[in-house]
Design a protein around this motif. Structure first.
Motif, PDB file in Angstrom:
ATOM      1  N   LYS A   5       5.873  33.433  25.358  1.00 30.23           N
ATOM      2  CA  LYS A   5       5.724  34.887  25.308  1.00 30.23           C
ATOM      3  C   LYS A   5       5.520  35.469  26.696  1.00 30.23           C
ATOM      4  O   LYS A   5       6.052  36.530  27.016  1.00 30.23           O
ATOM      5  CB  LYS A   5       4.541  35.272  24.417  1.00 30.23           C
ATOM      6  CG  LYS A   5       4.851  35.209  22.955  1.00 30.23           C
ATOM      7  CD  LYS A   5       3.720  35.792  22.154  1.00 30.23           C
ATOM      8  CE  LYS A   5       4.054  35.798  20.688  1.00 30.23           C
ATOM      9  NZ  LYS A   5       2.990  36.434  19.905  1.00 30.23           N
ATOM     10  N   ALA A   6       4.728  34.783  27.508  1.00 28.97           N
ATOM     11  CA  ALA A   6       4.416  35.302  28.835  1.00 28.97           C
ATOM     12  C   ALA A   6       5.664  35.413  29.703  1.00 28.97           C
ATOM     13  O   ALA A   6       5.783  36.324  30.507  1.00 28.97           O
ATOM     14  CB  ALA A   6       3.377  34.411  29.519  1.00 28.97           C
ATOM     15  N   TYR A   7       6.584  34.507  29.538  1.00 30.29           N
ATOM     16  CA  TYR A   7       7.799  34.490  30.361  1.00 30.29           C
ATOM     17  C   TYR A   7       9.053  34.618  29.501  1.00 30.29           C
ATOM     18  O   TYR A   7      10.094  34.042  29.819  1.00 30.29           O
ATOM     19  CB  TYR A   7       7.859  33.205  31.197  1.00 30.29           C
ATOM     20  CG  TYR A   7       6.699  33.086  32.144  1.00 30.29           C
ATOM     21  CD1 TYR A   7       6.666  33.831  33.305  1.00 30.29           C
ATOM     22  CD2 TYR A   7       5.623  32.247  31.860  1.00 30.29           C
ATOM     23  CE1 TYR A   7       5.594  33.746  34.178  1.00 30.29           C
ATOM     24  CE2 TYR A   7       4.547  32.153  32.730  1.00 30.29           C
ATOM     25  CZ  TYR A   7       4.548  32.903  33.884  1.00 30.29           C
ATOM     26  OH  TYR A   7       3.493  32.816  34.739  1.00 30.29           O
ATOM     27  N   GLY A   8       8.964  35.397  28.415  1.00 28.12           N
ATOM     28  CA  GLY A   8      10.078  35.552  27.489  1.00 28.12           C
ATOM     29  C   GLY A   8      11.357  36.031  28.152  1.00 28.12           C
ATOM     30  O   GLY A   8      12.447  35.509  27.887  1.00 28.12           O
ATOM     31  N   TYR A   9      11.236  37.015  29.026  1.00 24.73           N
ATOM     32  CA  TYR A   9      12.427  37.539  29.707  1.00 24.73           C
ATOM     33  C   TYR A   9      13.065  36.461  30.579  1.00 24.73           C
ATOM     34  O   TYR A   9      14.289  36.319  30.607  1.00 24.73           O
ATOM     35  CB  TYR A   9      12.043  38.751  30.555  1.00 24.73           C
ATOM     36  CG  TYR A   9      13.219  39.405  31.221  1.00 24.73           C
ATOM     37  CD1 TYR A   9      14.053  40.250  30.514  1.00 24.73           C
ATOM     38  CD2 TYR A   9      13.506  39.181  32.569  1.00 24.73           C
ATOM     39  CE1 TYR A   9      15.145  40.856  31.121  1.00 24.73           C
ATOM     40  CE2 TYR A   9      14.587  39.781  33.176  1.00 24.73           C
ATOM     41  CZ  TYR A   9      15.396  40.616  32.453  1.00 24.73           C
ATOM     42  OH  TYR A   9      16.480  41.198  33.056  1.00 24.73           O
ATOM     43  N   ALA A  10      12.234  35.677  31.252  1.00 30.04           N
ATOM     44  CA  ALA A  10      12.758  34.603  32.104  1.00 30.04           C
ATOM     45  C   ALA A  10      13.453  33.535  31.268  1.00 30.04           C
ATOM     46  O   ALA A  10      14.503  33.023  31.675  1.00 30.04           O
ATOM     47  CB  ALA A  10      11.628  33.981  32.927  1.00 30.04           C
ATOM     48  N   TRP A  11      12.884  33.203  30.108  1.00 31.03           N
ATOM     49  CA  TRP A  11      13.515  32.193  29.246  1.00 31.03           C
ATOM     50  C   TRP A  11      14.869  32.683  28.738  1.00 31.03           C
ATOM     51  O   TRP A  11      15.836  31.920  28.716  1.00 31.03           O
ATOM     52  CB  TRP A  11      12.606  31.848  28.071  1.00 31.03           C
ATOM     53  CG  TRP A  11      11.379  31.085  28.457  1.00 31.03           C
ATOM     54  CD1 TRP A  11      10.083  31.487  28.306  1.00 31.03           C
ATOM     55  CD2 TRP A  11      11.319  29.795  29.074  1.00 31.03           C
ATOM     56  NE1 TRP A  11       9.230  30.528  28.800  1.00 31.03           N
ATOM     57  CE2 TRP A  11       9.960  29.472  29.271  1.00 31.03           C
ATOM     58  CE3 TRP A  11      12.281  28.876  29.485  1.00 31.03           C
ATOM     59  CZ2 TRP A  11       9.542  28.284  29.853  1.00 31.03           C
ATOM     60  CZ3 TRP A  11      11.866  27.687  30.070  1.00 31.03           C
ATOM     61  CH2 TRP A  11      10.517  27.400  30.249  1.00 31.03           C
ATOM     62  N   ILE A  12      14.932  33.934  28.310  1.00 32.06           N
ATOM     63  CA  ILE A  12      16.203  34.485  27.828  1.00 32.06           C
ATOM     64  C   ILE A  12      17.229  34.490  28.956  1.00 32.06           C
ATOM     65  O   ILE A  12      18.388  34.117  28.762  1.00 32.06           O
ATOM     66  CB  ILE A  12      16.000  35.898  27.251  1.00 32.06           C
ATOM     67  CG1 ILE A  12      15.189  35.818  25.960  1.00 32.06           C
ATOM     68  CG2 ILE A  12      17.331  36.595  27.008  1.00 32.06           C
ATOM     69  CD1 ILE A  12      14.720  37.157  25.439  1.00 32.06           C
ATOM     70  N   THR A  13      16.793  34.894  30.145  1.00 34.80           N
ATOM     71  CA  THR A  13      17.691  34.912  31.294  1.00 34.80           C
ATOM     72  C   THR A  13      18.185  33.506  31.612  1.00 34.80           C
ATOM     73  O   THR A  13      19.372  33.302  31.896  1.00 34.80           O
ATOM     74  CB  THR A  13      16.989  35.523  32.517  1.00 34.80           C
ATOM     75  OG1 THR A  13      16.547  36.837  32.182  1.00 34.80           O
ATOM     76  CG2 THR A  13      17.914  35.593  33.715  1.00 34.80           C
ATOM     77  N   LEU A  14      17.289  32.521  31.564  1.00 27.31           N
ATOM     78  CA  LEU A  14      17.667  31.132  31.832  1.00 27.31           C
ATOM     79  C   LEU A  14      18.674  30.632  30.802  1.00 27.31           C
ATOM     80  O   LEU A  14      19.668  29.979  31.164  1.00 27.31           O
ATOM     81  CB  LEU A  14      16.429  30.239  31.851  1.00 27.31           C
ATOM     82  CG  LEU A  14      16.691  28.751  32.091  1.00 27.31           C
ATOM     83  CD1 LEU A  14      17.272  28.536  33.489  1.00 27.31           C
ATOM     84  CD2 LEU A  14      15.410  27.958  31.911  1.00 27.31           C
ATOM     85  N   ILE A  15      18.449  30.944  29.533  1.00 31.29           N
ATOM     86  CA  ILE A  15      19.378  30.519  28.485  1.00 31.29           C
ATOM     87  C   ILE A  15      20.751  31.156  28.680  1.00 31.29           C
ATOM     88  O   ILE A  15      21.786  30.480  28.581  1.00 31.29           O
ATOM     89  CB  ILE A  15      18.806  30.849  27.086  1.00 31.29           C
ATOM     90  CG1 ILE A  15      17.603  29.939  26.797  1.00 31.29           C
ATOM     91  CG2 ILE A  15      19.865  30.728  25.992  1.00 31.29           C
ATOM     92  CD1 ILE A  15      16.774  30.370  25.609  1.00 31.29           C
ATOM     93  N   LEU A  16      20.778  32.456  28.973  1.00 33.22           N
ATOM     94  CA  LEU A  16      22.064  33.126  29.231  1.00 33.22           C
ATOM     95  C   LEU A  16      22.751  32.544  30.460  1.00 33.22           C
ATOM     96  O   LEU A  16      23.970  32.337  30.469  1.00 33.22           O
ATOM     97  CB  LEU A  16      21.851  34.625  29.395  1.00 33.22           C
ATOM     98  CG  LEU A  16      21.438  35.384  28.138  1.00 33.22           C
ATOM     99  CD1 LEU A  16      21.074  36.826  28.483  1.00 33.22           C
ATOM    100  CD2 LEU A  16      22.528  35.333  27.095  1.00 33.22           C
TER     101      LEU A  16
END
Length: 128
Positions: A5-16
């Protein structure tokens, strides 16, 4: 708070990013094999790696690094408080102080002192 949750945007960006990277190299392989077969040349993994590495670096240099600097650099400088970001903060704080002094002149200094105590370092502009 979990790391997801804390780095949700980073995880989504990494997956993309990984999806696009893997797709680029996968479709690049099919295009390379097709091109080699059309020209009657042998399919060599080392040649493919050099070609795709070059293409990837060209794409990153022209697109990814430019965007990284524009978005990431701007975000970083706003975060650390560059002079450009402080100018807007100073202006906004002065406007708020003026509004407070206009609406509640008898309490304005006490309110501003309380805000300054609760949020040290935030009041960067001179008092009116």
């Amino acid at each position: 708070m979990s790391i997801w949750k804390a780095y949700g945007y980073a995880w989504i960006t990494l997956i993309l990013f990984l999806g696009a990277f893997i797709g680029h190299w996968t479709f690049g392989w099919f295009a390379y094999v097709d091109q080699q077969l059309q020209h009657g040349a042998p399919v060599e993994v080392s040649e493919y790696l050099v070609e795709m590495g070059r293409d990837t670096m060209e794409n990153w240099q022209s697109e990814f690094l430019q965007l990284l600097w524009q978005v990431g650099g701007l975000g970083f400088f706003l975060f650390v408080g560059s002079p450009q970001s402080k100018e807007e903060d100073d202006r906004l704080e002065e406007k708020l102080d003026l509004i407070l002094r206009t609406l509640r002149p008898e309490d304005a200094d006490r309110f501003i002192a309380e805000f300054d105590r609760r949020f040290p370092g935030r009041n960067m502009g001179p008092k009116l």
